[in-house]
Design an enzyme around this catalytic site. Structure first.
Site, mmCIF file in Angstrom:
data_model
loop_
_atom_site.group_PDB
_atom_site.id
_atom_site.type_symbol
_atom_site.label_atom_id
_atom_site.label_comp_id
_atom_site.label_asym_id
_atom_site.label_seq_id
_atom_site.Cartn_x
_atom_site.Cartn_y
_atom_site.Cartn_z
ATOM 1 N N ARG A 169 0.821 -1.194 -0.245
ATOM 2 C CA ARG A 169 0.161 -0.130 0.114
ATOM 3 C C ARG A 169 0.492 1.587 0.018
ATOM 4 O O ARG A 169 0.547 2.171 -0.664
ATOM 5 C CB ARG A 169 -0.638 0.275 1.218
ATOM 6 C CG ARG A 169 -1.727 -0.894 1.146
ATOM 7 C CD ARG A 169 -2.959 -0.603 1.825
ATOM 8 N NE ARG A 169 -4.447 -1.465 2.006
ATOM 9 C CZ ARG A 169 -5.229 -1.643 2.180
ATOM 10 N NH1 ARG A 169 -4.877 -1.052 3.601
ATOM 11 N NH2 ARG A 169 -6.481 -2.636 2.492
ATOM 12 N N ASP A 178 -14.794 10.495 8.023
ATOM 13 C CA ASP A 178 -14.138 9.158 8.360
ATOM 14 C C ASP A 178 -12.353 9.854 8.100
ATOM 15 O O ASP A 178 -12.087 10.863 8.114
ATOM 16 C CB ASP A 178 -13.802 8.607 7.258
ATOM 17 C CG ASP A 178 -12.870 7.353 6.486
ATOM 18 O OD1 ASP A 178 -14.597 6.453 6.608
ATOM 19 O OD2 ASP A 178 -12.272 7.420 6.699
HETATM 20 C C1 LIG Z 1 -14.796 -1.163 6.418
HETATM 21 S S1 LIG Z 1 -14.466 0.296 6.384
HETATM 22 C C2 LIG Z 1 -16.242 0.521 7.232
HETATM 23 C C3 LIG Z 1 -17.249 1.547 6.812
HETATM 24 C C4 LIG Z 1 -18.431 1.527 7.099
HETATM 25 N N1 LIG Z 1 -18.613 2.413 8.123
HETATM 26 C C5 LIG Z 1 -19.192 -0.236 6.174
HETATM 27 O O1 LIG Z 1 -19.761 -0.482 8.098
HETATM 28 O O2 LIG Z 1 -19.183 -0.121 5.383
HETATM 29 C C6 LIG Z 1 -13.825 1.584 7.757
HETATM 30 C C7 LIG Z 1 -13.647 3.056 7.747
HETATM 31 O O3 LIG Z 1 -12.620 3.378 8.824
HETATM 32 C C8 LIG Z 1 -12.213 4.310 9.000
HETATM 33 N N2 LIG Z 1 -10.610 4.640 9.961
HETATM 34 C C9 LIG Z 1 -9.835 4.563 10.022
HETATM 35 N N3 LIG Z 1 -9.237 4.603 10.960
HETATM 36 C C10 LIG Z 1 -9.833 5.976 11.518
HETATM 37 C C11 LIG Z 1 -10.334 6.767 12.538
HETATM 38 N N4 LIG Z 1 -8.911 7.037 13.343
HETATM 39 N N5 LIG Z 1 -10.469 7.431 12.302
HETATM 40 C C12 LIG Z 1 -11.984 7.684 11.445
HETATM 41 N N6 LIG Z 1 -12.078 6.706 10.548
HETATM 42 C C13 LIG Z 1 -10.574 5.559 10.547
HETATM 43 C C14 LIG Z 1 -11.188 4.126 7.135
HETATM 44 O O4 LIG Z 1 -10.284 5.366 6.610
HETATM 45 C C15 LIG Z 1 -12.036 3.339 7.038
HETATM 46 O O5 LIG Z 1 -13.286 4.677 5.736
#
Ligand SMILES: C[S@@+](CC[C@H](N)C(=O)[O-])C[C@H]1O[C@@H](n2cnc3c(N)ncnc32)[C@H](O)[C@@H]1O
Length: 533
Positions: free
Chosen positions: A40, A154
């Site tokens: 990545r 996000d």
């Molecule tokens: C797997 S996706 C989940 C998306 C959606 N909530 C779902 O369940 O379909 C996880 C998301 O968490 C975000 N994320 C990771 N670390 C984070 C942080 N410290 N603060 C906010 N968002 C975060 C990532 O960028 C990613 O878009």
């Protein structure tokens, strides 16, 4: 270096990047993720023509003055898998139970207002599914007098930029039922790769913002009826999960709902939330937040026309800037208080034993206990270890004793150490602590009268924030500055805090005033230059 060449990430580099992404976004990457980081981040190395990961690491630490490249590194390391109507049963439950309950509440209160937070919204499928569910249940919200808003946040600015556009490729909508596709999407020819555009009335309900969960302050000035935080806590360790869940409880209205991902749990914080089955929870009654008599609800930050992605030049190389990456905390009297006040509830009304502290005192507990105090220019800091549910509060009058020989908790420097030690003695861990900071009001009107220099309250606030920053204890909420006194209730066993403004010192009850006068006299014997209320 050719574009396809592979650069190997050594063990040492792997641990450096693991630490970095943990520090920057709370993401905890296990031992097996070396290849993931390697693949990545390799495009970031190529963007700078770098030949090793250590060079990129040095670049991030030494040259990335405005933090732009760090954002790109975080974007590269997040996992963004999502879908429309993912975990359908959550949306079914909204329609069958939560929305009707909110309609009932609106009938009782006359307030037709709903706030929803899609926390970690990725490319927008989740908040738009929420918006579609809202529209299908309530109809066009503005026509029926409803004020419904969805905050979608996000940490990843790339996914936010995508989400904000609201256009999706055909394979992203294959599982969306036909009638919903017809009702809530339009076909667009603007981008042949992404021909499905979410309709404007769906988009209008959603406000996108970059929010990193691990930042000590969230730019949010409302309470939510519903929080969706799904499939993100799996990337965090237990400490980060518990901090997040505790902060969500402070951000929910009484009986507010929390939805988490199918493989996530609230195990260690089951005191705060009541399970409704299938990863759905309601804020528990009787532990504080659910007993709030009243909560303040300001509007969400206004929707911006600006894209969520930070501006960058044409070049991949980040612009040099003298601006520090993180703004340092500084005290600005009433403005600080005004921006943070709505994040804190007004009254716990909790049936647990209470213990009142006055200036120079510290109280911690592992059993249910409401620690209360009255603050004017003094500051009180509540500390809490969410894992073992141990917390407490102090109350100090000045940052430190200028003569250097005082060891009383009247002074912040000792009050902080004493409180931390008390919590550790009870089984807490300094590394897991989170903090809430209160008080420091300019109750003598020094600011208003134009007297130069920091007021006593401002000095106390500055001290507390600096101490916590130095000790890496995140400040998750604060109600500080301004010109009024405050009555504080801090629940040692849940970490929740409740603040009641005390507009005039003479409104404080006589008993408390006597205690304060007594302690002021005692303090005056030690230090002549003391100002208390
Ligand atoms: C797997 S996706 C989940 C998306 C959606 N909530 C779902 O369940 O379909 C996880 C998301 O968490 C975000 N994320 C990771 N670390 C984070 C942080 N410290 N603060 C906010 N968002 C975060 C990532 O960028 C990613 O878009």
């Amino acid at each position: 270096m050719s574009d396809n060449s592979t650069i190997t990430l050594t063990e040492k580099e792997f641990s450096l990047f693991r630490e970095l992404i943990y520090k920057e976004a709370g993401i905890s990457l296990g031992q097996g993720k070396q290849q993931l980081i390697e693949s990545r981040l390799s495009k970031r190395l190529r963007a700078f023509n770098l030949t090793s990961f250590i060079q990129y690491y040095k670049y991030l630490n030494e040259n990335d003055r405005n933090g732009e490249e760090r954002l790109k590194m975080i974007n590269a390391l997040t996992t963004n898998k999502t879908d429309f109507f993912r975990e359908q049963h959550h949306f079914d439950y909204l329609r069958s139970s939560v929305f009707p309950m909110l309609e009932k509440r609106a009938k009782e209160t006359g307030e037709r207002k709903i706030r929803i937070w899609s926390a970690a919204c990725s490319t927008g499928e989740e908040p738009y599914t929420l918006a579609m569910s809202v529209l299908d249940h309530f109809g066009p919200t503005s026509f029926h007098g409803w004020d419904i808003r969805i905050l979608a946040s996000d940490v990843d600015t790339d996914v936010l930029a995508h989400a904000q556009k609201g256009v999706y490729a055909a394979d992203r909508v294959t599982d969306v039922p036909k009638e919903i596709l017809k009702r809530h999407f339009v076909k667009t020819s603007k981008d042949p790769e992404a021909p499905f555009q979410v309709r404007p009335e769906v988009q209008e309900l959603v406000t996108f913002r970059r929010i990193n969960f691990i930042e000590p302050q969230w730019p949010i000035n409302t309470y939510f009826d519903i929080i969706f935080c799904r499939n993100v806590m799996i990337y965090f360790d237990e400490v980060t999960q518990d901090r997040l869940l505790t902060r969500f409880s402070d951000q929910l209205v009484p009986c507010g709902h929390l939805f988490i991902g199918h493989s996530e749990s609230i195990l260690r914080l089951d005191q705060l939330y009541t399970s409704l089955g299938s990863t759905m929870y309601r804020l528990s009654g009787g532990v504080g937040a659910a007993s709030r008599k009243k909560y303040e609800d300001a509007t969400l930050p206004p929707a911006s026309d600006e894209p969520a992605q930070p501006r960058s030049g044409n070049s991949e190389k980040p612009a040099q800037s003298s601006t520090p990456r993180r703004a340092t905390s500084h005290v600005r009297g009433t403005e600080v208080a005004a921006s943070m006040q709505p994040q804190i509830a007004l009254d716990s009304d909790v049936r647990v034993p209470a213990h009142s502290i006055i200036v120079g005192e510290v109280k911690a507990s592992r059993n249910p206990l409401k620690v209360t105090t009255l603050l004017g220019s003094c500051v009180g800091v509540g500390l809490y270890d969410p894992k073992v549910r141990i917390g407490g509060m102090n109350h100090f009058m000045l940052p430190n004793n200028s003569s250097g020989d005082g060891t009383s908790a009247t002074y912040g420097i000792h009050a902080m150490e004493l409180l931390i030690n008390e919590i550790m003695k009870l089984g807490g861990d300094r590394r897991r602590l989170i903090a809430k900071v209160f008080g420091g009001g300019d109750v003598l009107g020094k600011r208003a009268s134009g007297t130069p220099g920091l007021s006593i309250g401002e000095q106390n606030i500055q001290f507390a924030l600096q101490f916590l920053e130095t000790d890496s204890i995140p400040v998750v909420a604060k109600d500080i500055g301004g010109t009024t006194g405050r009555q504080i209730q801090f629940l040692a066993h849940t970490g929740q805090a409740f603040v009641r403004p005390v507009p005039r010192v003479d409104e404080m009850c006589e008993e408390d005033m006597q205690k304060i006068r007594r302690s002021a006299r005692a303090a005056a014997a030690e230090e002549t230059c003391v100002v208390l209320f």
